[in-house]
Design an enzyme around this catalytic site. Structure first.
Site, PDB file in Angstrom:
ATOM      1  N   VAL A 121       3.473 -25.285  20.221  1.00 27.98           N
ATOM      2  CA  VAL A 121       4.357 -25.534  19.071  1.00 27.98           C
ATOM      3  C   VAL A 121       5.189 -24.280  18.826  1.00 27.98           C
ATOM      4  O   VAL A 121       4.680 -23.285  18.310  1.00 27.98           O
ATOM      5  CB  VAL A 121       3.545 -25.873  17.805  1.00 27.98           C
ATOM      6  CG1 VAL A 121       4.481 -26.304  16.674  1.00 27.98           C
ATOM      7  CG2 VAL A 121       2.499 -26.937  18.088  1.00 27.98           C
ATOM      8  N   GLU A 122       6.450 -24.326  19.174  1.00 27.56           N
ATOM      9  CA  GLU A 122       7.283 -23.131  18.994  1.00 27.56           C
ATOM     10  C   GLU A 122       8.726 -23.446  18.609  1.00 27.56           C
ATOM     11  O   GLU A 122       9.575 -22.564  18.569  1.00 27.56           O
ATOM     12  CB  GLU A 122       7.259 -22.284  20.260  1.00 27.56           C
ATOM     13  CG  GLU A 122       7.580 -23.034  21.541  1.00 27.56           C
ATOM     14  CD  GLU A 122       7.414 -22.168  22.779  1.00 27.56           C
ATOM     15  OE1 GLU A 122       8.276 -21.287  22.977  1.00 27.56           O
ATOM     16  OE2 GLU A 122       6.446 -22.376  23.531  1.00 27.56           O
TER      17      GLU A 122
END
Length: 269
Positions: A160-161
């Site tokens: 998740v970025e």
């Protein structure tokens, strides 16, 4: 001169002669340097690296095991010689990209998974999460490529970025929670969350404390995180070099008392 005065004079002369003799026997005194505490302003300043190291030891009091490293790979590394990689005793685990978004599949996933495990390296998969694609569509993509974890050693990891330009932080967290619950329900294990230091502090801090985290930070010093997350792994480099892999590869290590046992799937007998 009277005898009394003469006697006193002789005594005085004798005393003065004795004192003169004593002075001749005394060693000559030389000026000794006086010790002075060095001026703090004149001392050399410690390097930035030393200051960061001191901060990690004194302020953060965090420990890491750079000798127990892991890597993560995808099709960007092209064909990997896993038998050569396995000769590196510092490589203790590998996360392999399986899917992204609602439809993308990494075309090297199956090959990397099979050959890494054949070489004796504990392996697991990761999914690159999209903040805009429907969580159920992403779950369907992941589970179609990874229908079970029988051939996996590590619990899945969710990357998740990215927030998305039109996605609010609240929507990001809501969709991510929905996806994570779906992954846990399907596989029966709680996945790990991968993200960067700044992304975590800005969007995820305090909302996912039940999950283990791999935190990326490539500059000097251990990641500084708000809140109290389960900071299990630190991805400390995106430019590592490992024999058997052409080009750069991401490298990570365990933090504090975390170890391989914390990310292994507990197989049922």
């Amino acid at each position: 001169m009277k005898p009394t005065y003469l006697l006193l004079l002789l005594l005085l002369l004798s005393t003065l002669s004795t004192q003169a003799d004593r002075r001749k026997k005394l060693p000559k005194l030389t000026a000794q340097p006086t010790y002075m505490e060095p001026d703090p302003l004149m001392r050399p300043l410690p390097s930035e690296k030393a200051l960061v190291h001191l901060q990690d030891l004194v302020v953060n009091r965090r420990r890491h095991s750079l000798g127990k490293r892991g890597i993560d790979v995808s099709h960007y590394q092209n064909r990997i010689n896993w038998s050569v990689v396995a000769e590196d005793k510092d490589v203790n685990y590998v996360y392999i990209k399986a899917t992204e978004n609602a439809a993308l599949v990494d075309n090297m996933f199956q090959t990397n998974l099979r050959e890494a495990r054949r070489a004796g390296i504990p392996a697991g998969c990761y999914h690159f999460f999209s903040p805009t694609a429907a969580p159920l569509a992403q779950l369907k993509n992941l589970t179609s490529v990874v229908p079970n974890l029988k051939e996996h050693d590590l619990v899945p990891m969710i990357d998740v970025e990215v927030k998305g330009k039109k996605t609010t932080p609240e929507d990001l967290r809501r969709r991510l929670k929905q996806f994570l619950r779906g992954v846990e329900d399907f596989y029966g294990v709680k996945p790990i969350i991968y993200t960067g230091q700044n992304f975590y502090n800005k969007y995820l801090s305090g909302h996912f404390d039940d999950y283990l985290f791999m935190i990326a930070k490539y500059s000097e010093g251990i990641p500084e995180l708000t809140g109290n997350p389960k900071f299990a792994l630190w991805q400390f480099s995106a430019s590592g070099r490992v024999k058997g892999i052409k080009g750069a590869v991401d490298q990570s290590c365990f933090m504090d008392n975390y170890g391989l046992r914390d990310i292994l799937i507990r197989k049922k007998n």
